[in-house]
Design a protein around this motif. Structure first.
Motif, PDB file in Angstrom:
ATOM      1  N   ALA A  67       0.847  -1.195   0.000  1.00  0.00           N
ATOM      2  CA  ALA A  67       0.000   0.000   0.000  1.00  0.00           C
ATOM      3  C   ALA A  67       0.880   1.241   0.000  1.00  0.00           C
ATOM      4  O   ALA A  67       1.931   1.278   0.649  1.00  0.00           O
ATOM      5  CB  ALA A  67      -0.915   0.011   1.217  1.00  0.00           C
ATOM      6  N   ILE A  68       0.424   2.241  -0.740  1.00  0.00           N
ATOM      7  CA  ILE A  68       1.099   3.536  -0.783  1.00  0.00           C
ATOM      8  C   ILE A  68       0.155   4.554  -0.178  1.00  0.00           C
ATOM      9  O   ILE A  68      -0.964   4.734  -0.661  1.00  0.00           O
ATOM     10  CB  ILE A  68       1.470   3.917  -2.226  1.00  0.00           C
ATOM     11  N   MET A  69       0.613   5.174   0.900  1.00  0.00           N
ATOM     12  CA  MET A  69      -0.213   6.154   1.598  1.00  0.00           C
ATOM     13  C   MET A  69       0.341   7.551   1.379  1.00  0.00           C
ATOM     14  O   MET A  69       1.549   7.767   1.495  1.00  0.00           O
ATOM     15  CB  MET A  69      -0.237   5.854   3.092  1.00  0.00           C
ATOM     16  N   GLN A  70      -0.553   8.470   1.081  1.00  0.00           N
ATOM     17  CA  GLN A  70      -0.213   9.881   0.977  1.00  0.00           C
ATOM     18  C   GLN A  70      -0.932  10.580   2.129  1.00  0.00           C
ATOM     19  O   GLN A  70      -2.134  10.375   2.327  1.00  0.00           O
ATOM     20  CB  GLN A  70      -0.680  10.453  -0.349  1.00  0.00           C
ATOM     21  N   LEU A  71      -0.191  11.382   2.883  1.00  0.00           N
ATOM     22  CA  LEU A  71      -0.748  12.000   4.079  1.00  0.00           C
ATOM     23  C   LEU A  71      -0.474  13.499   4.106  1.00  0.00           C
ATOM     24  O   LEU A  71       0.611  13.938   3.727  1.00  0.00           O
ATOM     25  CB  LEU A  71      -0.135  11.372   5.333  1.00  0.00           C
ATOM     26  N   LYS A  72      -1.467  14.259   4.579  1.00  0.00           N
ATOM     27  CA  LYS A  72      -1.290  15.686   4.848  1.00  0.00           C
ATOM     28  C   LYS A  72      -1.183  15.857   6.349  1.00  0.00           C
ATOM     29  O   LYS A  72      -2.006  15.332   7.103  1.00  0.00           O
ATOM     30  CB  LYS A  72      -2.474  16.496   4.328  1.00  0.00           C
ATOM     31  N   ALA A  73      -0.176  16.595   6.777  1.00  0.00           N
ATOM     32  CA  ALA A  73       0.070  16.798   8.197  1.00  0.00           C
ATOM     33  C   ALA A  73      -0.528  18.127   8.659  1.00  0.00           C
ATOM     34  O   ALA A  73      -0.600  19.088   7.906  1.00  0.00           O
ATOM     35  CB  ALA A  73       1.566  16.785   8.477  1.00  0.00           C
ATOM     36  N   GLU A  74      -0.916  18.143   9.923  1.00  0.00           N
ATOM     37  CA  GLU A  74      -1.434  19.351  10.566  1.00  0.00           C
ATOM     38  C   GLU A  74      -0.263  20.184  11.079  1.00  0.00           C
ATOM     39  O   GLU A  74       0.586  19.683  11.816  1.00  0.00           O
ATOM     40  CB  GLU A  74      -2.350  18.961  11.731  1.00  0.00           C
ATOM     41  N   GLY A  75      -0.205  21.444  10.668  1.00  0.00           N
ATOM     42  CA  GLY A  75       0.787  22.383  11.194  1.00  0.00           C
ATOM     43  C   GLY A  75       2.201  21.848  11.172  1.00  0.00           C
ATOM     44  O   GLY A  75       2.697  21.416  10.145  1.00  0.00           O
ATOM     45  N   ASN A  76       2.830  21.847  12.345  1.00  0.00           N
ATOM     46  CA  ASN A  76       4.229  21.418  12.435  1.00  0.00           C
ATOM     47  C   ASN A  76       4.364  19.992  12.996  1.00  0.00           C
ATOM     48  O   ASN A  76       5.360  19.663  13.627  1.00  0.00           O
ATOM     49  CB  ASN A  76       5.040  22.405  13.276  1.00  0.00           C
ATOM     50  N   ALA A  77       3.358  19.155  12.764  1.00  0.00           N
ATOM     51  CA  ALA A  77       3.360  17.778  13.281  1.00  0.00           C
ATOM     52  C   ALA A  77       4.109  16.802  12.384  1.00  0.00           C
ATOM     53  O   ALA A  77       4.185  15.609  12.697  1.00  0.00           O
ATOM     54  CB  ALA A  77       1.922  17.303  13.474  1.00  0.00           C
ATOM     55  N   LEU A  78       4.659  17.284  11.290  1.00  0.00           N
ATOM     56  CA  LEU A  78       5.326  16.398  10.330  1.00  0.00           C
ATOM     57  C   LEU A  78       6.399  15.505  10.967  1.00  0.00           C
ATOM     58  O   LEU A  78       6.409  14.294  10.716  1.00  0.00           O
ATOM     59  CB  LEU A  78       5.909  17.211   9.171  1.00  0.00           C
ATOM     60  N   PRO A  79       7.286  16.025  11.808  1.00  0.00           N
ATOM     61  CA  PRO A  79       8.309  15.139  12.393  1.00  0.00           C
ATOM     62  C   PRO A  79       7.714  13.990  13.210  1.00  0.00           C
ATOM     63  O   PRO A  79       8.212  12.863  13.137  1.00  0.00           O
ATOM     64  CB  PRO A  79       9.130  16.076  13.290  1.00  0.00           C
ATOM     65  N   GLU A  80       6.657  14.252  13.957  1.00  0.00           N
ATOM     66  CA  GLU A  80       6.047  13.201  14.770  1.00  0.00           C
ATOM     67  C   GLU A  80       5.381  12.141  13.889  1.00  0.00           C
ATOM     68  O   GLU A  80       5.463  10.950  14.161  1.00  0.00           O
ATOM     69  CB  GLU A  80       5.013  13.796  15.738  1.00  0.00           C
ATOM     70  N   ILE A  81       4.733  12.597  12.828  1.00  0.00           N
ATOM     71  CA  ILE A  81       4.065  11.661  11.914  1.00  0.00           C
ATOM     72  C   ILE A  81       5.088  10.773  11.212  1.00  0.00           C
ATOM     73  O   ILE A  81       4.927   9.554  11.161  1.00  0.00           O
ATOM     74  CB  ILE A  81       3.200  12.424  10.884  1.00  0.00           C
ATOM     75  N   THR A  82       6.153  11.376  10.702  1.00  0.00           N
ATOM     76  CA  THR A  82       7.158  10.568  10.005  1.00  0.00           C
ATOM     77  C   THR A  82       7.869   9.624  10.964  1.00  0.00           C
ATOM     78  O   THR A  82       8.204   8.499  10.595  1.00  0.00           O
ATOM     79  CB  THR A  82       8.177  11.446   9.251  1.00  0.00           C
ATOM     80  N   GLU A  83       8.071  10.045  12.203  1.00  0.00           N
ATOM     81  CA  GLU A  83       8.700   9.161  13.193  1.00  0.00           C
ATOM     82  C   GLU A  83       7.800   7.968  13.504  1.00  0.00           C
ATOM     83  O   GLU A  83       8.270   6.826  13.588  1.00  0.00           O
ATOM     84  CB  GLU A  83       9.018   9.931  14.475  1.00  0.00           C
ATOM     85  N   THR A  84       6.505   8.224  13.653  1.00  0.00           N
ATOM     86  CA  THR A  84       5.556   7.131  13.902  1.00  0.00           C
ATOM     87  C   THR A  84       5.575   6.137  12.747  1.00  0.00           C
ATOM     88  O   THR A  84       5.615   4.919  12.963  1.00  0.00           O
ATOM     89  CB  THR A  84       4.129   7.691  14.082  1.00  0.00           C
TER      90      THR A  84
END
Length: 152
Positions: A67-84
């Protein structure tokens, strides 16, 4: 042999056979084993070669769904999302990207139920504004690497 392109030639040989011995590399490149060993150590120290790993055929071990997932992050949450995503064992690639989405993640799953359960869990993160998931129908090319240009 001239050492002008030795590092790229060495990398290219390893791309063809990552398990090649120092002796066989030395013979192929027409240099001494010590020279190969020294250059290989330098390439590792410089981070050009980051490791030696097998290429796993996930289909053969039961991970039939990609599966290929494309995600939009809220504000400055990008580092936490990519770490997860990076910490999730079945995510084999995670990229921060430009364009309509902030993150592209590629995962391997045993079946669509497994994929659905794990993606739903990931998407409960309130910092993910929007997502789009595509299931790969046919893998045309995967885990490919390319030889270094020795003319550069």
């Amino acid at each position: 042999m001239t050492y002008e392109h030795l590092d790229s030639d060495l990398v290219n040989e390893l791309l063809g056979n990552g398990r090649a011995s120092l002796r066989s590399l030395a013979e192929e490149l027409d240099v001494s084993v010590t020279t190969v060993s020294n250059h290989l150590s330098d390439l590792e120290d410089e981070g050009v070669i980051e490791g030696y790993t097998p290429i796993v055929n996930y289909d053969e071990v039961g991970y039939d769904v990609t599966a290929i997932m494309q995600l939009k992050a809220e504000g400055n949450a990008l580092p936490e999302i990519t770490e997860t995503l990076q910490d999730h064992e079945q995510m084999i690639s995670v990229y921060e990207v430009t364009g309509n989405y902030d993150v592209i993640a590629i995962g391997k799953f045993t079946d669509t139920d497994d994929m659905n359960d794990q993606i739903k869990t990931l998407l409960t993160d309130p910092d993910i504004n929007q997502s789009n998931t595509s299931v790969v129908l046919n893998s045309v090319s995967e885990n490919e690497q390319f030889e270094l240009d020795t003319d550069a």
